[in-house]
Every structure is written in C-alpha cells, then in structure tokens.
Enzyme design. Sequence first.
Site, PDB file in Angstrom:
ATOM      1  N   LYS A  11     -23.813   6.719  16.233  1.00 52.07           N
ATOM      2  CA  LYS A  11     -23.404   5.408  16.676  1.00 52.07           C
ATOM      3  C   LYS A  11     -24.511   4.413  16.109  1.00 52.07           C
ATOM      4  O   LYS A  11     -24.041   3.575  15.717  1.00 52.07           O
ATOM      5  CB  LYS A  11     -23.418   5.262  18.262  1.00 52.07           C
ATOM      6  CG  LYS A  11     -24.549   5.222  18.904  1.00 52.07           C
ATOM      7  CD  LYS A  11     -24.375   5.246  20.536  1.00 52.07           C
ATOM      8  CE  LYS A  11     -25.641   5.265  21.362  1.00 52.07           C
ATOM      9  NZ  LYS A  11     -26.694   4.400  20.816  1.00 52.07           N
ATOM     10  N   THR A  12     -25.752   4.670  16.118  1.00 58.91           N
ATOM     11  CA  THR A  12     -26.750   4.102  15.435  1.00 58.91           C
ATOM     12  C   THR A  12     -26.576   3.712  14.105  1.00 58.91           C
ATOM     13  O   THR A  12     -26.733   2.583  13.590  1.00 58.91           O
ATOM     14  CB  THR A  12     -28.262   4.482  15.855  1.00 58.91           C
ATOM     15  OG1 THR A  12     -28.488   4.573  17.355  1.00 58.91           O
ATOM     16  CG2 THR A  12     -29.353   3.574  15.371  1.00 58.91           C
ATOM     17  N   ASP A  32     -24.953  -2.300  21.341  1.00 55.62           N
ATOM     18  CA  ASP A  32     -25.067  -0.855  21.602  1.00 55.62           C
ATOM     19  C   ASP A  32     -25.231  -0.341  23.038  1.00 55.62           C
ATOM     20  O   ASP A  32     -25.478  -1.317  24.026  1.00 55.62           O
ATOM     21  CB  ASP A  32     -26.463  -0.513  21.068  1.00 55.62           C
ATOM     22  CG  ASP A  32     -26.764   0.875  20.953  1.00 55.62           C
ATOM     23  OD1 ASP A  32     -25.851   1.494  20.950  1.00 55.62           O
ATOM     24  OD2 ASP A  32     -28.020   1.295  20.877  1.00 55.62           O
ATOM     25  N   GLU A  33     -24.921   0.814  23.298  1.00 58.34           N
ATOM     26  CA  GLU A  33     -24.729   1.141  24.580  1.00 58.34           C
ATOM     27  C   GLU A  33     -24.085   0.300  25.771  1.00 58.34           C
ATOM     28  O   GLU A  33     -24.348  -0.133  26.678  1.00 58.34           O
ATOM     29  CB  GLU A  33     -26.254   1.319  25.410  1.00 58.34           C
ATOM     30  CG  GLU A  33     -27.141   2.297  24.397  1.00 58.34           C
ATOM     31  CD  GLU A  33     -26.987   3.765  24.874  1.00 58.34           C
ATOM     32  OE1 GLU A  33     -25.742   4.056  25.357  1.00 58.34           O
ATOM     33  OE2 GLU A  33     -27.555   4.676  24.500  1.00 58.34           O
ATOM     34  N   GLN A  36     -21.047   8.460  29.243  1.00 55.00           N
ATOM     35  CA  GLN A  36     -22.425   8.255  29.397  1.00 55.00           C
ATOM     36  C   GLN A  36     -22.908   7.229  30.258  1.00 55.00           C
ATOM     37  O   GLN A  36     -24.369   6.882  30.179  1.00 55.00           O
ATOM     38  CB  GLN A  36     -23.238   8.533  28.043  1.00 55.00           C
ATOM     39  CG  GLN A  36     -22.877   9.788  27.404  1.00 55.00           C
ATOM     40  CD  GLN A  36     -23.582   9.962  26.148  1.00 55.00           C
ATOM     41  OE1 GLN A  36     -25.067  10.095  26.217  1.00 55.00           O
ATOM     42  NE2 GLN A  36     -23.204   9.729  24.902  1.00 55.00           N
ATOM     43  N   ARG A  95     -27.684  17.163  25.661  1.00 52.56           N
ATOM     44  CA  ARG A  95     -28.704  17.251  24.980  1.00 52.56           C
ATOM     45  C   ARG A  95     -29.111  18.213  24.363  1.00 52.56           C
ATOM     46  O   ARG A  95     -30.022  18.174  23.509  1.00 52.56           O
ATOM     47  CB  ARG A  95     -30.112  16.819  26.345  1.00 52.56           C
ATOM     48  CG  ARG A  95     -29.977  15.824  27.171  1.00 52.56           C
ATOM     49  CD  ARG A  95     -29.638  14.356  26.516  1.00 52.56           C
ATOM     50  NE  ARG A  95     -28.214  14.062  26.510  1.00 52.56           N
ATOM     51  CZ  ARG A  95     -27.778  13.115  25.506  1.00 52.56           C
ATOM     52  NH1 ARG A  95     -28.194  12.655  24.604  1.00 52.56           N
ATOM     53  NH2 ARG A  95     -26.579  13.018  25.487  1.00 52.56           N
TER      54      ARG A  95
END
Length: 665
Positions: free
Chosen positions: A29-30, A212-213, A243, A599
């Site tokens: 995503k970044t 973002d987020e 998330q 993770r």
Amino acid sequence: MQGLNPQQQEAVTHLGTPLLVLAGAGSGKTRVITQKIAWMIRKGVHSADQIAAITFTNKAAREMRERASKLLSKEEARGLTVSTFHTLGLNIIKREAKRLGYKSNFSILDAQDSGAILKELAHKEEVEEADGLRWIISRWKNDFISPEEAALQANTTDEKLAAILYEKYQRQIKAYNAVDFDDLIVLPVKLFEQHPDALQHWQNKLRYLLVDEYQDTNACQYKLIRLLAGMRGALTAVGDDDQSIYAWRGARPENIIQLQRDYPMLKVVMLEQNYRSTSRILNSANALIGNNPHLFSKNLWSTLGEGDPIRIMPCRTPDNEAEKVVGEIIKKHFRDRTAYKDFAILYRSNHQSRLFEKALRENNIPYKLTGGTSFFERSEVKDILAYLRLIANPDDDAAFLRIINTPKREIGTSTLEKLGEYAHERHASLFAAAQELGFAQRVSAKAQQRVETFSFWLHEMVRSAEGADPTKIARQVITDIGYEDWLKNTCNTPKQAEARSKNVWEVVEWVRKLHDDGAGKETLSDIIAHMSLVDMLERNSEEKEQDAVALMTLHAAKGLEFPNVFLVGMEEELLPHANSIDEHGIQEERRLAYVGITRAQKNLVISYAKVRSRYGESSTVEPSRFLEELPPEHLEWDNKKVVSDEERQETARAYISNLKGLLGD
C-alpha cells in the site's frame, strides 16, 4: 509503473472520482501511495505543494517521505505535504490561531500535563479517580462531541462526572493558551465549520489528499478529511478493514461504509496479492477473518509457495510456554543459523512479556521489548528538563505549567486559571503576567505571595544562568526545589525514589558532558535545544536494528513483518480478551489475531497454556476459539505429531554442523 501489478497500477492512475484502495496485509500500500504522488506530479495533474499524504505515525510519515523523495527530484517534490493527522492539524491551528481565539505561541499539553490538570479539577469536585474520566473526555473529542453535547448525552455516573470536568477542563486550558493532543484535530474541524473562507483557503492549498491507514480514522478525523476533500472528493483512501484494531482509541472501521455513502461515485480497488507470506499462512488468515462480516470481501494470495504448516504448540503452564518458545528459538538459531532479529514473540497484553523476558535472559539471548518507557517519558526527567527549559526561555508556558506545582507550592487551580486569563488579555507569557500588578489585584494576598515567591526564584535563576556553567544551574535547581526529598515523600517505595533520583542525576550528567564537549553547546539554551531535538528524534525514529528477538503486543506489531513469529497465549480470555467477549469485541479480537498471523513471512508457531494462574489460583483454561476457525489442513499439532528417528538424527547432525560453524566463525 514498472513492477506494479494491474490492481496497483489501477489505483495509481485513477482520478476523477474518490478512490478507496482496500489493501490487504503485505500488499504494497505504501508503494501505491508514493507512486501515485509521483505519477500525479509527473503527469502535471497537481504540483507537489497541492498534494497532502496523511498517516498516523511519524515513522510511517517518514518512510513515505523517504520513498517519495527517491521517486522525485528535489524540484519536483518541493512543497509536498507528508505528515501525520496531528501535524497537519497543528499547521492549520498555527496559521489560524487568532481566529480560533489563541495567541500564536500556544502550548501543546501532553497526556501527563492534561492528566495533572484533570486530576486537580477532579479533586475540587471531590472525585478520586480522574484517569478513567480522561479517556471518556478523549472519546468525546474523537467523536466531535462538545462539552455542551456531552452534558446532554451523559448517562452513567462516570459520564456525568466527565461532562462536568470536560467543560471546566476546556475552559482552563483555553485560559492557559494551550491545546491538548485531541484538540489538534477538533480545532481545525471547528474552524472549517465556522469559517468557510478558511476552509476555502485550505481546500485550494491542498487539492488532493491521500489518506493512509484509513480504517484507523476516528469520527473527527473523518470530518477533517471530508471537509478538506469537499465536493470535489479529490481523495484516495487506503486501508484494510480487517486490520482495524484501535476501537479503544476511537477508530471507526465503519468510516469505510460512510465513505461510500458520502461519495456515491466512489471507486473501489482491491489489493489482494501479498508479497510477504507463504500460502498456508495466508489461507489460514483468510479463513479466520472470513468469520467477520464484510462490506467488501477480499482474499489474500501469494506466489511465495505453500510453505510449512502452522505449528500449534500446547503447553502445560505459562512458564512451560516460555521455556518451549525460547527452546525453539535456540534450536533454529543453532540448527539453521537464523539471526535473533528474525524472531518475534507477539502477545495480547503487556504483562505476558515478563516470563519470556526471564527465559531469554536466562539463556543469554538478546531481546528488544517494544513499548517500554522511553527515558524522556519518565516524569522526573520531564520535570527537570521543564525547569531548565523555563530558565532558558521564560516564555515557555508549557514548561511553566508543568513545574509551577511540582513539587507542591499550594498554588491552586483557580489562581492558575486567573493567571492564564490575565496573561491572555495582556498577550504576555505566564511568567511575565505573574509579575504584574494587574494580576496581583485579581487574587488573594496569600495566592499572590506564593506566585511571587516562585517568580522571584525563577527570575534569579534566569539571571544566574547568563554566562554560568549549565551543570551548576542544573544542580542548583534540584537542590533549591528539594526535588529528591519530594521524590522520597511521594514515591511508593524507597527503591522507586532511588531509581527516579538516579534518572534526575543522569540528566545533570548529560548536561555536564554536553557542556564539556562544547561544539556549539556552551550555554544552557544551546544544551536544552540539543536535548529537545534528541528527545524528538528518540520518540519519532525507529530504533537502530539490533540482532535481538522482538517482543511486542499485537497492537504494536501492526505494519511489521518477521520470518519467524510466535503468537503466544492463544487462549480464551487472553485472545479473545475477557473484556471483549461481546459481538463487536470478538470481531476486533479476531482482527487482532489476523494481524498476528499475517506478520509471519515463513514460519508461524501458535502456543497456549492449559493451566494459568488467575488471582493467585491455578485453573484450567480453554484454547482460543480462533484455533477452531483455522483450516485443519494447514495446521500441525505438536501433541499429535510423531517424529521419526531419521528426523531426530537429521536435526542433531544439522545442529552439530552449525555449532561447529559458529565456533569456527
């Protein structure tokens, strides 16, 4: 566009209508955000100074800024805004302070400062526990509920008390010309709702937003985005509802649904290709999170191969769990020469770390505990630095407020409120206002005498500091205010007082070293500026990478990845937590477990204890319901596994071979 998959390319190039990018764990995503910034600038859609990328942490903002700068020349990137929500809010307040009724040198109160003010107010209302009320007030602010609305909505006894304190608290910090952390979002929203011309200025300045987020936004942050994006909806929101794990601090995953309601032309792009984990890990994560309701369903997939099964490791007790996990780390370290930094132990609650820390220490294994208290976060360090800050700059109102009653000088809240109001009227700092006759006429003779005594001492210290040895000044402060005696009287144990006193003298030693080293840090002012910068860098930067096992909560692990993950304490009442066994709580706990699983890059071990001590008594505990939601074909249970002699011999040979290699190295 090189190296982007088709969905990532679609997200980068879409303009014309608002865009929601539902980006699964590890889906890049970044990269999409930074590539979109570069693409818009290169295509001449927007110049850099018209674009704002907004995220939640300094670390994420820094990473985004660094990635964008690699894609753009200095000239192309000039004026680009990449910041946290709170930094953006601060910049807006700075420019519009006068309109909001603040002086330009307003102070920002941290959680400790806010807590102290509320505690004092609560004491006046004869309320003993103010900390829980602080969270209620923070929640109201995050939901953009004013003190007046809170008073009407309050139902429980705690809410009614919080509503009384909320109104008094806001009035008091306004008199101090101060704002708290939540106000950095609340005030810009108020400004834009009440002053259309200010909103128009900021809409013209920031013509495209990338958030973002997005799943972590609260109601107030969503209002801010909505106002800035305006009718044009020049907006890309990137997030993952699976998330969303911060409901306890006001996050609203339902803002994803709200976005679709507010922008009917919303385009949705799914990023489902995961670049982090093996297929078994992803298929298990998909199956688990599939038990939550979804507005948009997505299915993570990977080209990194099937990978090893997820190991389920039942343990007798929590001590046995810690021994087994550390035993596995030792085995992999020697057998496969795996670096310690490639292991992470993840848990639901901070208290679970203790046994793992003990086992790692006993085996001389280096570890890094995330979420520990920074040196600068310790109240005694902040106290002494605040004194030195105020001596170096008497106009520092935040420092003045922190230390005026530390140690206690019996200067009451009403006196400080009057001082704040008078300083605001006079456009003066609190210290300057405290010395004026006009202030003396507003308070009782006793109150005026106490403030005057403190002001006289501070004035003398400021005068003494000119050209003096800063170390001498620091020592004199500690002696004059009787800080060590105050610690002895206020700490719970002599040992605690001694530890805190040691931190105080560490600050003095640091001042001495900086002064002795020179290099432009000769005066107290130079040294305080340097220390403040170090403080900010420590809080905002990643720690240097060490070869150490990572220990952290599931909340802290979000956004990180490790080759080998141990997800521990997978038991009912731990994960899911006992406080979250209602319908919405279970959904968030499931998302937490999903974050933990995703993770892991290569190997995932899930452990639980069969017996755990609660309130001093041992009792049998149930394995987490989430284990039943994982596909059996991807699991390998330790208590059902049969290890052949050949496997044992192969492990022993590899262990000896690598041990020889390590000794040879």
